[in-house]
Design a protein around this motif. Sequence first.
Motif, PDB file in Angstrom:
ATOM      1  N   ALA A 245       0.831  -1.210   0.000  1.00 39.26           N
ATOM      2  CA  ALA A 245       0.000   0.000   0.000  1.00 39.26           C
ATOM      3  C   ALA A 245       0.860   1.253   0.000  1.00 39.26           C
ATOM      4  O   ALA A 245       0.592   2.213  -0.730  1.00 39.26           O
ATOM      5  CB  ALA A 245      -0.934  -0.010   1.213  1.00 39.26           C
ATOM      6  N   ILE A 246       1.915   1.239   0.808  1.00 43.27           N
ATOM      7  CA  ILE A 246       2.823   2.394   0.867  1.00 43.27           C
ATOM      8  C   ILE A 246       3.529   2.577  -0.471  1.00 43.27           C
ATOM      9  O   ILE A 246       3.699   3.700  -0.962  1.00 43.27           O
ATOM     10  CB  ILE A 246       3.842   2.209   2.001  1.00 43.27           C
ATOM     11  N   ALA A 247       3.927   1.457  -1.102  1.00 43.88           N
ATOM     12  CA  ALA A 247       4.660   1.525  -2.372  1.00 43.88           C
ATOM     13  C   ALA A 247       3.834   2.174  -3.478  1.00 43.88           C
ATOM     14  O   ALA A 247       4.391   2.788  -4.400  1.00 43.88           O
ATOM     15  CB  ALA A 247       5.093   0.123  -2.791  1.00 43.88           C
ATOM     16  N   LEU A 248       2.517   2.067  -3.410  1.00 49.23           N
ATOM     17  CA  LEU A 248       1.666   2.683  -4.433  1.00 49.23           C
ATOM     18  C   LEU A 248       1.777   4.204  -4.443  1.00 49.23           C
ATOM     19  O   LEU A 248       1.414   4.847  -5.427  1.00 49.23           O
ATOM     20  CB  LEU A 248       0.205   2.271  -4.206  1.00 49.23           C
ATOM     21  N   LEU A 249       2.273   4.762  -3.333  1.00 48.98           N
ATOM     22  CA  LEU A 249       2.394   6.218  -3.234  1.00 48.98           C
ATOM     23  C   LEU A 249       3.822   6.692  -3.457  1.00 48.98           C
ATOM     24  O   LEU A 249       4.161   7.824  -3.153  1.00 48.98           O
ATOM     25  CB  LEU A 249       1.895   6.682  -1.854  1.00 48.98           C
ATOM     26  N   CYS A 250       4.665   5.795  -3.984  1.00 49.25           N
ATOM     27  CA  CYS A 250       6.030   6.188  -4.340  1.00 49.25           C
ATOM     28  C   CYS A 250       6.027   6.894  -5.697  1.00 49.25           C
ATOM     29  O   CYS A 250       5.133   6.703  -6.515  1.00 49.25           O
ATOM     30  CB  CYS A 250       6.948   4.967  -4.425  1.00 49.25           C
ATOM     31  N   ASN A 251       7.076   7.676  -5.947  1.00 49.17           N
ATOM     32  CA  ASN A 251       7.207   8.333  -7.245  1.00 49.17           C
ATOM     33  C   ASN A 251       7.953   7.411  -8.216  1.00 49.17           C
ATOM     34  O   ASN A 251       8.232   6.246  -7.907  1.00 49.17           O
ATOM     35  CB  ASN A 251       7.909   9.689  -7.106  1.00 49.17           C
ATOM     36  N   GLU A 252       8.306   7.932  -9.386  1.00 47.75           N
ATOM     37  CA  GLU A 252       8.943   7.097 -10.415  1.00 47.75           C
ATOM     38  C   GLU A 252      10.320   6.611  -9.979  1.00 47.75           C
ATOM     39  O   GLU A 252      10.817   5.606 -10.485  1.00 47.75           O
ATOM     40  CB  GLU A 252       9.059   7.898 -11.725  1.00 47.75           C
ATOM     41  N   GLN A 253      10.944   7.297  -9.043  1.00 45.88           N
ATOM     42  CA  GLN A 253      12.250   6.882  -8.523  1.00 45.88           C
ATOM     43  C   GLN A 253      12.105   5.934  -7.337  1.00 45.88           C
ATOM     44  O   GLN A 253      13.068   5.619  -6.649  1.00 45.88           O
ATOM     45  CB  GLN A 253      13.075   8.107  -8.091  1.00 45.88           C
ATOM     46  N   ASN A 254      10.850   5.503  -7.081  1.00 42.89           N
ATOM     47  CA  ASN A 254      10.551   4.583  -5.975  1.00 42.89           C
ATOM     48  C   ASN A 254      10.815   5.208  -4.614  1.00 42.89           C
ATOM     49  O   ASN A 254      11.142   4.523  -3.649  1.00 42.89           O
ATOM     50  CB  ASN A 254      11.348   3.278  -6.112  1.00 42.89           C
ATOM     51  N   ASP A 255      10.683   6.532  -4.525  1.00 49.74           N
ATOM     52  CA  ASP A 255      10.843   7.249  -3.268  1.00 49.74           C
ATOM     53  C   ASP A 255       9.468   7.499  -2.651  1.00 49.74           C
ATOM     54  O   ASP A 255       8.512   7.852  -3.356  1.00 49.74           O
ATOM     55  CB  ASP A 255      11.546   8.602  -3.487  1.00 49.74           C
ATOM     56  N   TYR A 256       9.387   7.325  -1.334  1.00 45.90           N
ATOM     57  CA  TYR A 256       8.138   7.624  -0.645  1.00 45.90           C
ATOM     58  C   TYR A 256       7.819   9.112  -0.761  1.00 45.90           C
ATOM     59  O   TYR A 256       8.704   9.959  -0.718  1.00 45.90           O
ATOM     60  CB  TYR A 256       8.239   7.257   0.845  1.00 45.90           C
ATOM     61  N   GLN A 257       6.530   9.423  -0.908  1.00 53.57           N
ATOM     62  CA  GLN A 257       6.094  10.796  -1.073  1.00 53.57           C
ATOM     63  C   GLN A 257       5.157  11.181   0.069  1.00 53.57           C
ATOM     64  O   GLN A 257       4.026  10.709   0.136  1.00 53.57           O
ATOM     65  CB  GLN A 257       5.374  10.963  -2.415  1.00 53.57           C
ATOM     66  N   ILE A 258       5.627  12.048   0.973  1.00 54.55           N
ATOM     67  CA  ILE A 258       4.804  12.424   2.111  1.00 54.55           C
ATOM     68  C   ILE A 258       3.601  13.239   1.666  1.00 54.55           C
ATOM     69  O   ILE A 258       2.514  13.141   2.253  1.00 54.55           O
ATOM     70  CB  ILE A 258       5.631  13.172   3.176  1.00 54.55           C
ATOM     71  N   ASP A 259       3.771  14.042   0.605  1.00 51.26           N
ATOM     72  CA  ASP A 259       2.627  14.814   0.098  1.00 51.26           C
ATOM     73  C   ASP A 259       1.518  13.871  -0.374  1.00 51.26           C
ATOM     74  O   ASP A 259       0.333  14.120  -0.125  1.00 51.26           O
ATOM     75  CB  ASP A 259       3.053  15.723  -1.059  1.00 51.26           C
ATOM     76  N   ALA A 260       1.911  12.788  -1.028  1.00 54.32           N
ATOM     77  CA  ALA A 260       0.920  11.829  -1.504  1.00 54.32           C
ATOM     78  C   ALA A 260       0.231  11.126  -0.335  1.00 54.32           C
ATOM     79  O   ALA A 260      -0.982  10.905  -0.360  1.00 54.32           O
ATOM     80  CB  ALA A 260       1.587  10.799  -2.418  1.00 54.32           C
TER      81      ALA A 260
END
Length: 393
Positions: free
Chosen positions: A260-275
């Motif tokens: 679930a957390i991975a779905l909110l990563c960006n294209e570089q596979n970084d977690y996005q707190i804004d998302a």
Amino acid sequence: MDNLIIKPSYVTLFNCIGAACEDSCCSDWTITFDKKSYKNTIKNPQLAAIAKIAFVEIKTDADRWAQIKLNPQGTCPFVNEHKLCNIHAKAGEKALSDTCRTYPRTHNIFGGTKYESLSLSCPEVARLVLFNQDAFQFDVNTSGIKRQSSPSPLWLEKTYEYSLDLLINLGLDWQQALMAIGFLIKVSDQVRQDELPISEIDKRFQQLKLFAESKLITEQYQKIPYTPQPQMRAFLSVHDQLCKSHSRSLRPRFTSLNEAIALLCNEQNDYQIDALNNAWDEYAMPALVNHPDLFDRYILYSIYHNHFPFIDTQQPWVAFRLLVLDCFMVRCYLSAVAYKNKGLSESDIVMCFQIYHVVRQHQVKFSEGINETLQECGIDSIPAAMSLLKTAN
């Protein structure tokens, strides 16, 4: 005078649901046996064959004499095909080790008073605490023991009682109630260090009541800026520590949270707190409309369970900061799961709280590590701590 026992209804209401449990404590846990239980088990003719392969003697002391060697599936060898305990089935509850007989029951003793509780690392406990309407009815009874006890520090008891009052009785949202508790903690810490007289805690509490009534606390919370970078650093570090420390990090239940957390990563596979924060506002909050007191109940549980702001370091500020961090991490997990499922079921909610507390409540090093993380992230003041809970400007 007899000492007292305080027991919330969630302790009385609890019953192990055995095979129906979605995250059984018979798997992936360190299960220790005291000397007496160990000796009785290996001598029991109905259990001896399993005992030969199930135990590893450690002999740390009489309370930690042996440890269960889990099978390749990570389950206790005494668990039968019905996912029930063979020791309990063949020899009765009294034959269980102290670990198995008592978990998830726990207690604290302050000033001779025993505060009974349960660990939120158990799914059924989380379900009771978060959703049962009768969970927080408290019974007070005498223990029948007149043993002399050292009194609990007055600053601690006043802060504990006033923190409960700030949460329950002032009509504040849970974030604002936490901030009010933070203002109280600041004075309590000065009293603890003999920089202020004990009466200053009473004065600060009365001030905070007035601030709440005049909406000043609400205004102050609204003025705290949204600071995504410290949130991002804190989430990345704490979640990474959780993944490394969690005994079930490769099991499907934990994996579903990571997915679930991975779905909110960006294209570089970084977690996005804004998302994550957008997911809280867009998906989680609408899904929690039927559970408006969810975090109030969680904070109430935390204050009671830990006898807040008690902490081994005796620094109330550290206890406060960890409580805010706990709320922040669980909120992030709820956001991710709500985004994935486009909503939240009660089972989803239980999972988010319970998975986090498997590590948070049972590994001291994890708590020490996240406290260091918060310090490194510059979370060193009440506004900085409260900024973790902001999801937008």
